[in-house]
Design a protein around this motif. Structure first.
Motif, short mmCIF file in Angstrom:
data_model
loop_
_atom_site.label_atom_id
_atom_site.label_comp_id
_atom_site.label_asym_id
_atom_site.label_seq_id
_atom_site.Cartn_x
_atom_site.Cartn_y
_atom_site.Cartn_z
N ILE A 1 -29.37 -9.03 65.13
CA ILE A 1 -28.66 -8.86 66.33
C ILE A 1 -29.45 -8.29 67.40
CG2 ILE A 1 -26.60 -7.82 67.44
CD1 ILE A 1 -25.42 -7.26 64.79
N ASN B 1 -22.17 -14.17 67.90
CA ASN B 1 -20.86 -13.51 68.08
C ASN B 1 -20.32 -12.74 67.18
OD1 ASN B 1 -20.83 -16.05 69.79
ND2 ASN B 1 -20.15 -17.40 68.18
N MET B 2 -20.23 -11.68 68.12
CA MET B 2 -19.90 -10.29 67.39
C MET B 2 -18.54 -9.60 68.06
SD MET B 2 -21.92 -6.78 66.84
CE MET B 2 -21.25 -5.30 65.91
N ILE C 1 -25.13 -11.43 58.00
CA ILE C 1 -25.41 -12.29 59.21
C ILE C 1 -26.72 -12.97 58.81
CG2 ILE C 1 -24.14 -11.45 60.84
CD1 ILE C 1 -26.21 -9.68 61.80
N HIS D 1 -16.08 -4.32 62.79
CA HIS D 1 -16.75 -5.45 63.32
C HIS D 1 -16.47 -6.76 62.57
CE1 HIS D 1 -18.86 -3.16 60.37
NE2 HIS D 1 -19.59 -4.47 59.98
N GLN E 1 -25.01 -13.91 64.30
CA GLN E 1 -25.19 -12.54 64.97
C GLN E 1 -24.99 -12.87 66.39
OE1 GLN E 1 -27.57 -14.85 64.16
NE2 GLN E 1 -29.08 -14.91 65.82
N PHE F 1 -17.96 -11.12 62.59
CA PHE F 1 -18.73 -12.33 63.17
C PHE F 1 -18.28 -13.59 62.93
CE2 PHE F 1 -21.20 -8.60 61.87
CZ PHE F 1 -21.92 -8.60 62.99
#
Lengths: 603, 493
Positions: free
Chosen positions: B469, B192-193, B465, B183, B190, B185
């Motif tokens: 999210i 753009n993941m 972050i 994962h 949060q 970013f």
């Protein structure tokens, strides 16, 4: 004096008792190791986090009960008793329901016992499913007991919601049976309300549970706790068991309403007793004849003896095993080595290339679980740890893999890791004593010197690194021998792998190691291989100080003479030689077909 | 008879009251004997700098005793008491928050009292520094067994660092048990993941500007699908390595797995045009390139690169740290610079991460290779990008220190370490002060201080972050199971 009658309770309970005794003996005697193996696949822990974890899925209660009861399979007789108890409850509740719908006949209540016996004979069948059925039938019995229509309607709704969270999939069976009962055996408008409510409940409750409570795939909201994959025979039997109840209810209704116009009662007389006994015996025969897996039980018996290091018993059982089974060969070879007979007797047992020496790495539930044993015995501790770890990954926490992880960590001096795994065994009923002993080895590492097995493995620890690839036919025996030329097992397994793949050249290249490993004489199979090799290459590779015995030479002459007499037909030669020489390397070399065969059939 | 019962009842009540008032049972600061040294506690929350917004640092006193009392207070003595019968100190969240505010830019004192055989004893106070620099509110990580070949359940989770709340972002049991990993970013946002889904539902799931899509970054012209990502701060581009990876297992105790690239290159994915770009400058002939990492201003792409060798000589593969300039307006890369030559230092470099102010670069050093999580010798080092000076981050242990991320402010770093037991990765935070020094790291706090010790999963890829999210894993699961859309390929100069 027992008299036949429509509702002779004593006779009824005698039948139930006899059935339960047979059920108990069937599992206690014939499936003893099967139960033991089931226990080895789980680890019930007395810990809050573990226990609450069951309720992260619908059906948590029955899975929890399954795990709780399965821990007692540690003693197979108790396991058999518990299985019998669960099944007895099912029979009694079935009997109650059938009586309530007006079907009197003990055989109808006892028949599910046979299906349960067949189901529990399969290792992939879970006790939770029987617990689910028991919950379903108990809730149905409760539902039937309520006479007031309105109360029964609301009870049905509440039972469904409650049973969904506690029994998952079985809540739908409960709902279906309640509805069927309502439609067939009750009158009044509430049955139509229930009929209308069912689709709404059956769709909305699981969906809402998925949407707001649980995390899993949507379809699982209707299926859990059924396993994702169920073998065909288990599915068939399970469907049969589940359908048994609605079919019986419908059949009874049809017969009562349209044929006899009264309650069905099977009187205890010869007309009912003889067909009844016949059906009973047929059912029992079907269970033992088709559901019981004798070979599997034999293998699990071997596995059990392996756990208790009863090498001689393994060899006896191996001889009893019909046909060829890789796991049986694998354990047989381990037992042969541990018994000091590998190089003298391995061809007295079934062999098939090196697949009987070690298991090929596969991402399944079998290979990692059993396959790490050879590495542990070889002193290849990192690999033994890895296979145990993979087994734990595939099967979840289980005592066997955890114990292996603890011991390999102790051998590798990874005390923190060993302690971590011991924490889990501490939380169990039957392994905490073992964990306590092992924990002392962490708090006082000097005590390991008193543990013969661990010391032996620690002495074989590697000091020079190499990497192993998975999916390889070489498990690093040569590297183990380079690191520890005194690793007798690595030597015998290496030589066995050469013999089993008919690689005489590599065998001859390594025969010199006999001296360094302190062999007093050349083992029988090595002599046989040497005679062949030297005959083919005209090279003398017998290590200095050793000689091939006259007995082996004489045997070879006899073998050659018999073969020569039958040389025009390989089949005939094989038959002629198998009796006297079937346990020799010569016979294996000439007649066994293995993958990677170096020589072909003819020498 | 009733009277007699009542009499006995009173006696028992009195006895209870007396026993409460005597010996180890009390609710006020006890008179105690002072012992030399600090109490042993787990996790080690002693002498650390902590952010003003962190969740309560619950701990367990390792000293065996009958009763425990802990006084947490400001230098002026304002604070509260926590009592425990088993040594587990659960700090009330409200009081903790208020105390941290009072201790801001000053010290937080932790006085531990314990009662043994009726005698109260006290260790020296633990003194921690509370700094005003907050840490980003959420931490995202993957939880997975540190397995060799197989996996079972895994998930990407987000943890609210101001409380103990952990919630799943992605759970593989919602998508047929497939592997999910890597994962990433864009600029700690949060919004753009991305993460990869492997196996049955292979593809890369990208959440950007409120939209979710699944793309297949594998093309006929590239080595593999995208592997190790780095999201450009503008949120449009993602640099990926493409790798051909083999995994082998060590025989030596203390070593476990070796993850080796047999081939690797870098590619650039344009999330707006769904296009993968490759340039010969980033796919150098005869070299491996991996672990791309953008500078916070997006003007440079840092990456690790090593001369090609047969993977069997894996102990000889040492990665340099290189960088290349990037012009987003023209989608063009400049000339490659060598930032650190591995041969010069005699070790290999991986996981470069530039601090948000662009002044420092934190990386992993190891004797060879690039997949440091399985290397006990892997340590964090810091490169001063202005002076070129390299030094140890000073937060290392005898075991692995590996994946690390700066906070958005650049004042905190989270990194993974196997210092606990050598196998299970745990997360640690360290304060990076204005003088460029790291402070003693501390473990991610948990409600139950024994939680991490009992957890049979590793924390992977910690990413900080700035906000939660807002995505339900149930909504993400169908995207993971959907067919990945194809993307185009473009060769650029």
């Amino acid at each position: 004096m027992i008299r036949f009658g429509a509702d002779n309770r004593i006779l009824k309970y005698i039948v139930i008792c006899i059935s339960c005794i047979f059920f108990f003996l069937y599992f206690g005697i014939l499936n003893k190791y099967h139960l033991s193996y089931i226990e080895q696949n789980q680890l019930f822990r007395y810990h809050t986090d573990y226990l609450t974890g069951f309720f992260h899925y619908p059906g948590g209660l029955i899975v929890l009960l399954d795990s709780f009861l399965t821990q007692f399979f540690y003693f197979p007789w108790i396991g058999a008793f518990l299985l019998t108890l669960v099944s007895l409850f099912i029979v009694l509740v079935t009997n109650f329901i059938l009586r309530k719908i007006g079907l009197n006949g003990i055989l109808f209540s006892v028949l599910p016992l046979f299906i349960l016996a067949a189901l529990h004979s399969h290792h992939s069948y879970k006790l939770s499913l029987s617990m689910g059925l028991l919950c379903t039938l108990s809730l149905l019995a409760l539902f039937i007991k309520v006479d007031d229509d309105k109360s029964r309607f609301w009870l049905g709704i509440m039972l469904f919601i409650l049973s969904y969270f506690l029994t998952g999939f079985f809540a739908f069976i409960t709902l279906a049976l309640c509805l069927l009962y309502e439609l067939l055996y009750r009158k009044g408008r509430f049955r139509y309300y229930l009929l209308a409510a069912i689709p709404i409940l059956a769709i909305s409750i699981p969906y809402m549970a998925w949407r707001f409570v649980y995390f899993f795939e949507l379809r699982q909201a209707w299926l859990l706790p059924l396993p994702l994959t169920i073998p065909q025979p288990v599915i068939l039997l399970l469907v049969m068991l589940i359908l048994y109840y609605p079919l019986l209810m419908m059949l009874n209704d049809i017969i009562v309403k349209f044929i006899v116009n009264k309650e069905i009662s099977f009187f205890w007389n010869w007309q009912t007793l003889i067909p009844g006994i016949f059906l009973y015996l047929i059912s029992a025969y079907m269970v033992v004849g088709f559901a019981y897996d004798r070979n599997n039980e034999l293998f699990l018996n071997i596995d059990n003896h392996y756990q208790s290091s009863s090498w001689k018993k393994i060899l006896v059982l191996s001889n009893q095993y019909p046909g060829q089974n890789q796991l049986v060969m694998y354990y047989t070879n381990l037992a042969l080595y541990k018994n000091g007979e590998m190089a003298d007797r391995m061809f007295a047992f079934r062999q098939s290339g090196h697949s009987g020496l070690w298991l090929e790495w596969k991402r399944n539930v079998t290979a990692p679980f059993f396959g790490g044993e050879v590495f542990y015995q070889l002193g290849f501790t990192n690999e033994a740890f890895r296979w145990a770890f993979e087994a734990m990954e595939v099967k979840g926490l289980n005592p066997r893999s955890l114990k292996r992880l603890v011991n390999t960590s102790l051998i590798n001096r990874h005390y923190e890791i060993a302690g971590k795994y011991l924490n889990f065994l501490d939380q169990t009923l039957f392994y905490r004593a073992w964990a306590k002993v092992q924990r002392q080895l962490i708090s006082d590492t000097i005590l390991i010197q008193e543990q013969e097995e661990l010391v032996e493995k620690r002495n074989l620890l590697l000091t020079k690194d190499f990497i192993t690839d998975i999916n390889t036919s070489n498990i690093g025996l040569d590297r183990l021998l380079i690191a520890h030329p005194d690793n007798r097992m690595a030597f015998e397994y290496l030589m066995a792998s050469f013999l089993l793949t008919k690689n005489l050249e590599a065998f001859a290249d390594n025969i010199y190691r006999l001296k360094y490993l302190g062999y007093k004489k050349i083992p029988k199979h090595y002599e046989e291989a040497l005679i062949l090799y030297m005959g083919l290459t005209k090279k003398d590779v017998v290590p200095a100080g050793y000689r091939i015995s006259n007995a082996t030479r004489d045997n070879f002459h006899e073998y050659a003479r018999t073969f020569a007499a039958n040389r025009y037909s390989m089949d005939k030669a094989a038959r002629a030689l198998s009796g006297e020489f079937g346990n020799t390397f010569w016979y294996y070399m000439q007649f066994a077909e293995v993958s990677g065969d170096k020589t072909g059939k003819k020498l | 008879m009733a009277m007699l019962r009542s009499h006995y009842g009173n006696m028992i009540f009195l006895a209870c009251m007396l026993s409460l008032m005597a010996g180890c049972s009390r609710n006020t600061p006890p008179d105690s004997a002072l012992l030399a040294g600090k109490a042993m506690i787990y996790p080690d929350y002693t002498g650390i700098a902590i952010p003003v917004n962190i969740a309560p640092l619950n701990f367990k006193v390792l000293e065996p005793a009958d009763d425990y009392m802990v006084h947490m207070h400001t230098p002026k003595g304002e604070g509260f008491w926590v009592r425990s019968g088993n040594g587990k100190i659960s700090i009330p969240a409200g009081k903790w928050k208020s105390l941290l505010q009072k201790c801001r830019e000053s010290q937080l004192y932790v006085d531990i009292y314990f009662c043994k055989d009726g005698q109260w004893l006290q260790h020296e106070s633990i003194v921690n520094q509370v700094v005003s620099d907050s840490i980003d509110s959420h931490l995202v990580y993957r939880l997975i067994e540190p397995g060799f070949e197989t996996w079972n359940k895994m998930g990407i989770y987000q943890r609210d660092l101001e409380s103990f709340h952990e919630s799943p972002v992605v759970l593989n049991e919602m998508s047929d048990g497939n592997c999910v990993n890597c994962h990433s970013f864009a600029a700690h946002s949060q919004e753009n993941m991305m993460f990869h889904s492997r196996g049955q539902h292979a593809g890369t799931v990208i959440m950007r500007n409120g939209e979710i899509k699944k793309v297949n970054t594998r093309t006929d012209s590239t080595l593999s699908a995208g592997v190790y990502p780095s999201w450009h701060p503008d949120g449009r581009y993602i640099a990926f390595s493409v790798n051909s990876i083999v995994q082998s297992f060590h025989a030596l105790p203390g070593k476990r797995i070796e993850v080796i690239d047999t081939l690797s290159d870098l590619i650039l994915y344009d999330a707006e045009k769904d296009c993968v770009m490759e340039t010969s400058g980033l796919s150098l002939a005869g070299r491996y390139e991996t672990f791309p990492s953008w500078s916070p201003d997006g003007r440079f792409l840092y990456f690790c690169s090593a001369p090609f060798r047969n993977y069997r000589d894996y102990t000889q593969i040492r990665y340099d740290l290189l960088r290349v300039s990037f012009d987003a307006a023209t989608e063009s890369f400049g000339k490659i610079d060598t930032v650190i030559a591995a041969e010069r230092l005699g070790y290999s470099i991986s996981f470069p991460r530039v601090s948000p102010d662009g002044k420092y670069l934190l990386f992993c050093r190891t004797a060879y290779g690039s997949f440091t999580i399985w290397h006990d010798d892997a340590d964090l080092e810091v490169l001063d990008l202005e002076s070129g000076q390299i030094r140890s981050a000073g937060i290392n242990s005898q075991k692995t220190e590996s994946y690390h991320t700066w906070s958005s402010s650049g004042r905190w770093v989270v990194f993974s370490s196997r210092r606990e037991d050598g196998l299970y990765t745990r997360l640690y935070f360290s304060y990076f002060d204005k003088t460029g020094n790291f402070h003693k790291p501390f473990m991610l706090p948990q409600r139950d201080p024994g939680y991490n010790a009992a957890l049979l999963k590793s924390y992977n890829i910690p990413e900080l972050i700035t906000a939660r999210i807002e995505l339900d894993p149930r909504k993400l699961a169908p995207v993971i199971r959907s067919e990945a859309s194809k993307i185009t390929f473009k060769k650029i100069d």
